[in-house]
Design a protein around this motif. Sequence first.
Motif, PDB file in Angstrom:
ATOM      1  N   ASN A 374       0.818  -1.215   0.000  1.00  0.00           N
ATOM      2  CA  ASN A 374       0.000   0.000   0.000  1.00  0.00           C
ATOM      3  C   ASN A 374       0.849   1.260   0.000  1.00  0.00           C
ATOM      4  O   ASN A 374       0.524   2.230  -0.669  1.00  0.00           O
ATOM      5  CB  ASN A 374      -0.930   0.004   1.208  1.00  0.00           C
ATOM      6  N   ASP A 377       2.378   1.498  -3.384  1.00  0.00           N
ATOM      7  CA  ASP A 377       1.295   1.834  -4.316  1.00  0.00           C
ATOM      8  C   ASP A 377       0.980   3.330  -4.286  1.00  0.00           C
ATOM      9  O   ASP A 377       0.855   3.985  -5.318  1.00  0.00           O
ATOM     10  CB  ASP A 377       0.060   1.010  -3.923  1.00  0.00           C
ATOM     11  N   ASN A 378       0.894   3.881  -3.083  1.00  0.00           N
ATOM     12  CA  ASN A 378       0.653   5.326  -2.958  1.00  0.00           C
ATOM     13  C   ASN A 378       1.798   6.124  -3.568  1.00  0.00           C
ATOM     14  O   ASN A 378       1.570   7.088  -4.299  1.00  0.00           O
ATOM     15  CB  ASN A 378       0.517   5.720  -1.486  1.00  0.00           C
ATOM     16  N   LYS A 381       1.412   6.147  -7.129  1.00  0.00           N
ATOM     17  CA  LYS A 381       0.266   6.928  -7.601  1.00  0.00           C
ATOM     18  C   LYS A 381       0.509   8.433  -7.505  1.00  0.00           C
ATOM     19  O   LYS A 381       0.033   9.192  -8.328  1.00  0.00           O
ATOM     20  CB  LYS A 381      -0.979   6.572  -6.771  1.00  0.00           C
ATOM     21  N   GLY A 445      -6.457   2.732   1.736  1.00  0.00           N
ATOM     22  CA  GLY A 445      -5.121   2.140   1.831  1.00  0.00           C
ATOM     23  C   GLY A 445      -4.402   2.480   3.132  1.00  0.00           C
ATOM     24  O   GLY A 445      -3.941   1.586   3.857  1.00  0.00           O
TER      25      GLY A 445
HETATM   26 MG   LIG Z   1      -3.562   4.276  -1.339  1.00  0.00          MG
END
Ligand SMILES: [Mg+2]
Length: 480
Positions: A374, A377-378, A381, A445
């Motif tokens: 997570n 992933d952040n 992103k 998340g």
């Molecule tokens: Mg997230």
Amino acid sequence: MSPRSLQTRLLLTFVSLAVIGLGSVSALSGWRLTAEDFAHNERDLELHARLIADALREPLRQGDRGNVASGGRTLDALVTSYAQGIGGRVTLLDPQLNVTLSSDSTVPVQVQETHSEVTAARDGTLQSAIRWDEWSKQERMFIAAPVAERGQTLGFIQVSVPTAPIYAEMQQTWLTFLAIGSIVLLVTVAASTWVARQIAVPVQKLTTTSEQIAAGHLEKRVVPSGPNEIRRLGSAFNQMAERVQEMVAQQRVFVDNAAHELRSPLTGIRLRIEMLQTRGKNDAELTQHYLGQMEREVSYLQRLVDYLLALASVENRERVMPKTSLDLARILFEASDEMGAVVHQAGLTLETDMAEQLPSIEANADQMTILIRNLIDNAIKYTPRGGTITLTTSASSDEIEIRVTDTGIGIPPEQLPHIFDRFYRGDAARSRDPSLRSGGGAGLGLALVRAIAEAHGGRVQAESRVNAGSTFIVHLPLHK
Ligand SMILES: [Mg+2]
Ligand SMILES: Nc1ncnc2c1ncn2[C@@H]1O[C@H](COP(=O)(O)OP(=O)(O)OP(=O)(O)O)[C@@H](O)[C@H]1O
């Protein structure tokens, strides 16, 4: 069990104890005091009788009644003055027990006295007697003493006083006791009422408030009052109510958000199905387009449900979650390996500065993987192309620290306190900026990351500067 209230029970207990205690002490002391009072009067009368008998010895020896006696006074006058002195009656008897003279004119002369005190005096003892006196028509206390000189009895004196003043004195003692007793009892009742109220009223309030809370008024609180223990109970109760209210509010927000998040993709899918039913039959391209959109919505829904289930399982099964002794370094290497491709695809660089060996910790492997994924992933992103993501680990004697740093868009200070809240999404995530890969996020998340860290006794924090990048730091204790 009688249905009487706590307050009444306490009050009744206190008051009955006071009545029993006070009653027995007063009765005992009252009885002793009056008995002593009586004995004292008896002794006084006896003493007076002896003194008067002594004093009359000389005048009696010297002569008859009416003659000038000692100090130039007649026997009559002497007897009268002695009688006045003791506030009673003095009667003179000859050796044959006939009355010869009395300070009280109602007593007839020449009458033989045969009462117990007189016969006792004749036998040489002093004995008091209480009886109804037929001459003065009242109850009196009598005592008699011989007037003797060198073994020869010159006569007897009989002394008596009315008993009414003695009884009045005794009654006074009892009344005083009664008055003091009543005052003490009143004070006891007042104090007991106060103490009973101190305990019963706060308990009553707690009960009422509990009932109100049970009826759904979660905002109700008590004002802690009364003795220390009860006040602490009140404070603890308030804290508990506060916590319950908070939890209910959180649950409500969670359910609202979840419903909201589920509703929009579902509406999207339904609308597209309707479109396909009406217009998609002959248009293969449109069909493909809508199917692609629907697939994205479904995968978003899938992700959302997965997150919600993961969150629920972390929070609900915190205590039963299987934990094993874990080599965290291996898990982190695996995760960074697996995400390497995605990072690369996003035009980013993944750097690692990780210890080959980390002390093993008691943790759940699946959850640790979710946590690190997570965070990466952040970072992916929210970092524009060309940026760098750095994964760092370090260990101290009591904890392991994992850092995920990016060179991304950063988080504005006013949003920083909220990013770990469930369903919270920052502006960038909401705008679904096409240059970023942030679309489709549910804002769950970081909530999950925090729940996992806390379930392992750890914590997570974020540091960030807008347009410079963010760092997420996870602390996991080695020993709980
Ligand atoms: Mg997230
Ligand atoms: N590395 C980061 N850089 C900048 N902002 C971030 C970063 N990580 C999180 N945020 C901000 O915090 C918010 C919450 O993050 P979180 O991971 O909980 O949700 P999300 O990424 O939007 O959605 P989800 O993780 O559920 O797919 C994000 O919407 C974003 O605004």
